[in-house]
Write a protein that holds these residues in place. Structure first.
Motif, PDB file in Angstrom:
ATOM      1  N   ASP A   7       0.836  -1.213   0.000  1.00 35.98           N
ATOM      2  CA  ASP A   7       0.000   0.000   0.000  1.00 35.98           C
ATOM      3  C   ASP A   7       0.864   1.253   0.000  1.00 35.98           C
ATOM      4  O   ASP A   7       0.550   2.233  -0.670  1.00 35.98           O
ATOM      5  CB  ASP A   7      -0.924   0.016   1.234  1.00 35.98           C
ATOM      6  CG  ASP A   7      -2.013  -1.035   1.138  1.00 35.98           C
ATOM      7  OD1 ASP A   7      -2.332  -1.427  -0.005  1.00 35.98           O
ATOM      8  OD2 ASP A   7      -2.523  -1.469   2.172  1.00 35.98           O
ATOM      9  N   GLN A   8       1.943   1.212   0.777  1.00 32.31           N
ATOM     10  CA  GLN A   8       2.856   2.359   0.810  1.00 32.31           C
ATOM     11  C   GLN A   8       3.448   2.614  -0.568  1.00 32.31           C
ATOM     12  O   GLN A   8       3.579   3.756  -1.002  1.00 32.31           O
ATOM     13  CB  GLN A   8       4.004   2.110   1.779  1.00 32.31           C
ATOM     14  CG  GLN A   8       3.635   2.219   3.243  1.00 32.31           C
ATOM     15  CD  GLN A   8       4.846   1.901   4.126  1.00 32.31           C
ATOM     16  OE1 GLN A   8       5.950   2.353   3.886  1.00 32.31           O
ATOM     17  NE2 GLN A   8       4.630   1.088   5.132  1.00 32.31           N
ATOM     18  N   SER A  11       0.821   4.203  -2.786  1.00 28.77           N
ATOM     19  CA  SER A  11       0.528   5.609  -2.496  1.00 28.77           C
ATOM     20  C   SER A  11       1.736   6.485  -2.834  1.00 28.77           C
ATOM     21  O   SER A  11       1.565   7.615  -3.293  1.00 28.77           O
ATOM     22  CB  SER A  11       0.043   5.802  -1.064  1.00 28.77           C
ATOM     23  OG  SER A  11       1.083   5.570  -0.170  1.00 28.77           O
ATOM     24  N   SER A  12       2.952   5.973  -2.667  1.00 29.49           N
ATOM     25  CA  SER A  12       4.131   6.779  -3.009  1.00 29.49           C
ATOM     26  C   SER A  12       4.227   7.008  -4.510  1.00 29.49           C
ATOM     27  O   SER A  12       4.674   8.070  -4.953  1.00 29.49           O
ATOM     28  CB  SER A  12       5.414   6.088  -2.551  1.00 29.49           C
ATOM     29  OG  SER A  12       5.385   5.830  -1.180  1.00 29.49           O
ATOM     30  N   ARG A  14       1.995   7.651  -6.449  1.00 26.57           N
ATOM     31  CA  ARG A  14       1.080   8.706  -6.881  1.00 26.57           C
ATOM     32  C   ARG A  14       1.708  10.089  -6.847  1.00 26.57           C
ATOM     33  O   ARG A  14       1.097  11.053  -7.288  1.00 26.57           O
ATOM     34  CB  ARG A  14      -0.205   8.659  -6.060  1.00 26.57           C
ATOM     35  CG  ARG A  14      -0.922   7.329  -6.311  1.00 26.57           C
ATOM     36  CD  ARG A  14      -2.260   7.296  -5.682  1.00 26.57           C
ATOM     37  NE  ARG A  14      -3.094   8.379  -6.172  1.00 26.57           N
ATOM     38  CZ  ARG A  14      -4.327   8.605  -5.752  1.00 26.57           C
ATOM     39  NH1 ARG A  14      -4.834   7.815  -4.833  1.00 26.57           N
ATOM     40  NH2 ARG A  14      -5.025   9.589  -6.246  1.00 26.57           N
ATOM     41  N   ALA A  21      -4.720   6.326  -8.738  1.00 30.33           N
ATOM     42  CA  ALA A  21      -4.766   5.096  -7.952  1.00 30.33           C
ATOM     43  C   ALA A  21      -4.620   3.845  -8.821  1.00 30.33           C
ATOM     44  O   ALA A  21      -3.860   2.930  -8.498  1.00 30.33           O
ATOM     45  CB  ALA A  21      -6.069   5.040  -7.162  1.00 30.33           C
ATOM     46  N   GLN A  25      -1.433   1.210  -8.850  1.00 28.74           N
ATOM     47  CA  GLN A  25      -1.620  -0.210  -8.541  1.00 28.74           C
ATOM     48  C   GLN A  25      -0.987  -1.075  -9.627  1.00 28.74           C
ATOM     49  O   GLN A  25      -0.231  -2.012  -9.352  1.00 28.74           O
ATOM     50  CB  GLN A  25      -3.124  -0.495  -8.444  1.00 28.74           C
ATOM     51  CG  GLN A  25      -3.433  -1.910  -8.022  1.00 28.74           C
ATOM     52  CD  GLN A  25      -4.931  -2.190  -7.950  1.00 28.74           C
ATOM     53  OE1 GLN A  25      -5.750  -1.282  -8.075  1.00 28.74           O
ATOM     54  NE2 GLN A  25      -5.286  -3.435  -7.774  1.00 28.74           N
TER      55      GLN A  25
END
Lengths: 197, 197
Positions: A7-8, A11-12, A14, A21, A25
């Protein structure tokens, strides 16, 4: 529970422009499933680049050394200086036309409302170069926006006060542009700037 | 001359899916000019992720631990196992529907021509789980491609030999799909799989 490393990573990713998103992914899974070596290499180069790439002391473009390759080159025409807003615009000019002079990178445009004044654009540094006496022409290649025009006007005044000629890149209809789809302001510039055929 | 760090950064960024020369350039300049902190963080997280994210020993999805969260959860239904091709497909199912069983991630599909056989997909590991006797239903959620179908058939045979029921996710017209634009094969499946209204 702390966010998982996956998840990190998503989000990084982005923080990259144009990556939302879904793309983040896709990128994360791609690297982990199919290209860990590429991911490792990218991470290493990125860390090193963020650390080591600074700005040229003379023209303010991105550079690993104190002086960029263009500023330290003896083959460039030191009578000519082209003022651009960003390092990427410098790269566009450098890659597409046969310009042999020097550059000065503002890193933005005058915008008092955002707190960007002459100091933030390094215009004191530019003044020093204009004082040196070598420069004979300043090419103003700031963007054709209101702030870009204001910035060009400001630098014109700086140069003019020192008796140095300034030129502004031409505005008009772009190559392949069809008149039907061109905005009025551009068309007005194209008519005002018409030349003998 | 060795490539500059900036050039290295641009070329390394191209290992990301969907990123070509132009996007890589835009990303590199964006990070260097406007978001060094984000770039530093991304580099660190990426290096750590490439190093520390492995595969779950039980279901083969991506996981930092030996057992992923789903496999180690006591709340999941251990009678049900869903077989998917990739970890990202597992994530899609997990995020969109209320499925409470376990998973098994193949990491691909049977494709002898590419050298991908039962061993490469970890089917020996799946066989062990089928032998354990807890599983009552295997949901085959491989993709609706030729290889996906062959893989599903192969796993069906494995489960069938052990007296375990298998089901295949339904094929048909997707939500919002207009018949006019749907391909013949999908339409044939939709008709063959019709149910009482």
């Amino acid at each position: 529970m702390a966010a998982s490393l996956l998840d990190q990573l998503m989000s990084s990713l982005r923080c990259l422009p144009g990556v939302g998103a879904k793309s983040a992914q896709r990128m994360a899974y791609h690297l982990l499933e199919r290209d860990r070596e590429g991911g490792r290499r990218l991470a290493a180069v990125m860390a090193k680049a963020m650390q080591q790439i600074g700005h040229c002391q003379r023209c303010r473009t991105l550079s690993e050394q104190e002086l960029c390759q263009i500023c330290s080159s003896k083959k460039r025409d030191s009578h000519l200086i082209c003022v651009v807003e960003t390092p990427s615009e410098l790269a566009v000019i450098e890659n597409s036309i046969d310009y042999r002079g020097h550059y000065f990178v503002l890193g933005g445009r005058l915008s008092p409302i955002d707190g960007i004044g002459p100091r933030e654009l390094g215009l004191d540094l530019l003044a020093v170069r204009l004082e040196e006496g070598e420069i004979e022409e300043v090419i103003l290649a700031t963007n054709a926006t209101v702030e870009g025009e204001v910035t060009a006007r400001y630098i014109h005044d700086m140069a003019d006060a020192r008796g140095i000629k300034t030129t502004r890149i031409a505005q008009g209809v772009p190559m392949g542009g069809e008149l039907e789809y061109i905005d009025g302001a551009t068309l007005a510039h194209a008519f005002a700037g018409r030349s003998n055929f």
